[in-house]
Design a protein around this motif. Structure first.
Motif, mmCIF file in Angstrom:
data_model
loop_
_atom_site.group_PDB
_atom_site.id
_atom_site.type_symbol
_atom_site.label_atom_id
_atom_site.label_comp_id
_atom_site.label_asym_id
_atom_site.label_seq_id
_atom_site.Cartn_x
_atom_site.Cartn_y
_atom_site.Cartn_z
ATOM 1 N N THR A 1 41.590 11.851 -46.989
ATOM 2 C CA THR A 1 42.359 11.187 -46.869
ATOM 3 C C THR A 1 42.683 10.550 -45.442
ATOM 4 O O THR A 1 43.711 11.531 -45.212
ATOM 5 C CB THR A 1 43.863 10.457 -47.916
ATOM 6 N N VAL A 2 42.429 9.493 -44.727
ATOM 7 C CA VAL A 2 43.547 9.928 -42.946
ATOM 8 C C VAL A 2 44.470 8.568 -42.794
ATOM 9 O O VAL A 2 44.772 7.605 -43.553
ATOM 10 C CB VAL A 2 42.335 9.534 -42.565
ATOM 11 N N SER A 3 45.402 8.982 -42.860
ATOM 12 C CA SER A 3 46.535 7.887 -42.578
ATOM 13 C C SER A 3 46.489 7.197 -41.788
ATOM 14 O O SER A 3 46.291 7.852 -40.332
ATOM 15 C CB SER A 3 47.943 8.765 -42.569
ATOM 16 N N PRO A 4 47.360 6.440 -41.218
ATOM 17 C CA PRO A 4 47.349 5.357 -40.168
ATOM 18 C C PRO A 4 47.871 6.023 -39.141
ATOM 19 O O PRO A 4 47.470 6.151 -37.459
ATOM 20 C CB PRO A 4 48.205 4.090 -40.611
ATOM 21 N N ASP A 5 48.763 6.631 -39.303
ATOM 22 C CA ASP A 5 49.474 7.972 -37.986
ATOM 23 C C ASP A 5 48.430 8.907 -37.254
ATOM 24 O O ASP A 5 48.172 9.030 -35.677
ATOM 25 C CB ASP A 5 50.594 8.385 -38.412
ATOM 26 N N VAL A 6 47.632 9.330 -38.152
ATOM 27 C CA VAL A 6 46.802 10.992 -37.866
ATOM 28 C C VAL A 6 45.496 9.608 -36.835
ATOM 29 O O VAL A 6 45.428 9.856 -36.162
ATOM 30 C CB VAL A 6 45.806 10.734 -38.866
ATOM 31 N N LEU A 7 44.788 8.807 -37.617
ATOM 32 C CA LEU A 7 44.088 7.876 -37.587
ATOM 33 C C LEU A 7 44.083 7.478 -35.445
ATOM 34 O O LEU A 7 43.194 6.827 -34.218
ATOM 35 C CB LEU A 7 43.109 6.505 -37.554
ATOM 36 N N THR A 8 45.431 6.515 -35.276
ATOM 37 C CA THR A 8 46.427 6.811 -34.691
ATOM 38 C C THR A 8 45.852 7.208 -33.138
ATOM 39 O O THR A 8 46.050 6.686 -31.863
ATOM 40 C CB THR A 8 46.786 5.317 -34.509
ATOM 41 N N GLY A 9 46.761 8.017 -33.426
ATOM 42 C CA GLY A 9 46.748 9.675 -32.626
ATOM 43 C C GLY A 9 45.546 9.760 -31.992
ATOM 44 O O GLY A 9 44.866 10.455 -30.876
ATOM 45 N N LEU A 10 44.151 9.744 -33.181
ATOM 46 C CA LEU A 10 43.102 10.328 -32.677
ATOM 47 C C LEU A 10 42.396 9.438 -31.145
ATOM 48 O O LEU A 10 42.008 9.761 -30.569
ATOM 49 C CB LEU A 10 42.487 10.860 -34.099
ATOM 50 N N LEU A 11 42.928 8.451 -32.228
ATOM 51 C CA LEU A 11 42.344 6.804 -30.910
ATOM 52 C C LEU A 11 42.748 7.147 -29.070
ATOM 53 O O LEU A 11 41.980 7.003 -28.741
ATOM 54 C CB LEU A 11 41.657 5.602 -31.440
ATOM 55 N N GLU A 12 44.448 7.158 -30.151
ATOM 56 C CA GLU A 12 44.627 7.200 -28.631
ATOM 57 C C GLU A 12 44.200 8.338 -27.626
ATOM 58 O O GLU A 12 44.068 8.647 -26.208
ATOM 59 C CB GLU A 12 46.288 6.822 -28.308
ATOM 60 N N ARG A 13 44.043 9.777 -28.538
ATOM 61 C CA ARG A 13 43.625 10.852 -27.721
ATOM 62 C C ARG A 13 42.128 10.636 -27.126
ATOM 63 O O ARG A 13 42.065 11.138 -26.477
ATOM 64 C CB ARG A 13 43.736 12.040 -28.517
ATOM 65 N N LEU A 14 41.139 9.845 -28.046
ATOM 66 C CA LEU A 14 39.833 10.269 -27.926
ATOM 67 C C LEU A 14 39.708 8.696 -26.268
ATOM 68 O O LEU A 14 38.739 9.010 -25.452
ATOM 69 C CB LEU A 14 38.907 9.224 -28.602
ATOM 70 N N GLY A 15 40.658 7.889 -26.764
ATOM 71 C CA GLY A 15 40.760 6.842 -25.080
ATOM 72 C C GLY A 15 41.439 7.075 -23.942
ATOM 73 O O GLY A 15 41.071 6.209 -22.803
#
Length: 345
Positions: free
Chosen positions: A315-329
């Protein structure tokens, strides 16, 4: 004794060859000789039987020596009647015409005559002889004197007796005197026996001493050989210990050399392995330094996924996905260290 046989008032006489027969009849000599056999009438016959064989007269009598010591003489006289006619005239040799037995005892008379005559001469010679000489030379002296005396005796010759021989068996003193005379000799013999015993004991002691000396010498030689054996065994043990120590030293040196070589080889291998690992790490770090961070993150995620347990649901929450995308970008930071102040670019 003659054999007489009866036949119808007559008698037959048969004599032995050693018997001399004289037959008188009516005062006349009819038969005269040894070993005769004839018939006769007992009422008119006068018979005489004279033995002509050798006879022995044994006698034992006491005598006294010059030193008044009593001795016993044992002797035997051998005699025979050499003239039967003369003996028949001097002694009564007549026999019973019916039985052939002597009417008198002529042989006893002859025995008494011989014994008394022999004793007379033996007493005469011993009476002038001391006891010691009588015991040593008395036998020969008495024999010679008795033989000479009987040969010269006129009564024996008148009786028709001939002395054939005289044997003196012994001249013995009384038992007490004999024991006393035996004492010095017995003591002398005992002393000789004692001396022989002492000499035998001395020889035995000497032999025992020689045997003891031989045994002692043998023990000393055995101890000396045992000493040499112990020394040889000690030398052998020392030599064996030295050889064993030398072998152990050689073995220790070889083991140390092998250990050193092994340690060197292990150190060399470790050095080479370290260098290889260092080169591998350097190459790995170099590869990672030159690789794009996004790729590294992807590799890290793949490696992490390989080591994570199995996940059935995520289960991926929006917060985790948002932080991960920020780090990847976000652009990657420069891994190189910042330059020191005042240094030139």
């Amino acid at each position: 004794m003659a054999d007489i046989t009866r036949r119808l008032g007559w008698r037959h006489l048969r004599s032995a060859p050693t018997t001399h027969i004289r037959h008188h009849r009516s005062g006349r000599l009819v038969h005269d000789g040894p070993g005769l056999g004839f018939w006769y009438r007992p009422l008119t016959a006068a018979l005489s039987e004279i033995p002509v064989d050798d006879r022995e007269e044994s006698m034992a009598f006491h005598a006294r020596t010059a030193d008044f010591q009593d001795v016993t003489v044992q002797a035997t006289v051998t005699y025979r009647i050499g003239d039967p006619a003369l003996a028949a005239e001097r002694l009564d040799f007549s026999i019973d015409p019916d039985t052939g037995v002597w009417r008198g005892a002529p042989l006893e008379q002859l025995s008494t005559l011989l014994s008394e005559t022999a004793q007379q001469h033996a007493l005469a010679v011993l009476a002038r002889t001391p006891l010691a000489d009588a015991l040593t030379d008395g036998v020969a002296a008495v024999r010679d004197r008795v033989t000479a005396g009987l040969g010269a005796e006129p009564r024996l010759a008148a009786t028709g007796l001939h002395v054939v021989g005289v044997r003196v068996v012994a001249v013995r003193p009384e038992p007490e005197v004999e024991r006393a005379l035996r004492t010095p000799t017995r003591e002398r013999v005992q002393q000789e026996a004692d001396r022989a015993t002492y000499e035998r004991r001395a020889v035995a002691v000497e032999r025992e001493r020689a045997i003891a000396e031989n045994e002692l010498a043998s023990k000393i030689e055995l101890a000396r050989q045992e000493e040499r054996l112990v020394e040889q065994r000690g030398a052998n043990a020392r030599r064996e210990a030295e050889e064993r120590a030398a072998a152990d030293a050689i073995r220790a040196e070889a083991e140390a050399a092998r250990t050193v070589r092994l340690a060197k080889a292990q150190a060399e291998a470790a050095r080479e392995a370290g260098e290889a690992r260092a080169r591998a790490e350097a190459a790995w770090l170099k590869v990672h330094a030159e690789t794009d961070p996004t790729t590294l993150h992807a590799l890290t995620a793949a490696r992490l996924a390989e080591n994570l347990p199995r996940i059935d649901h995520l289960t991926v929450s929006p917060d985790v996905l948002t932080g991960l995308l920020e780090r990847l970008g976000r652009p990657p930071a420069d891994p190189r260290p910042a330059p020191a102040p005042g240094s030139a670019e």
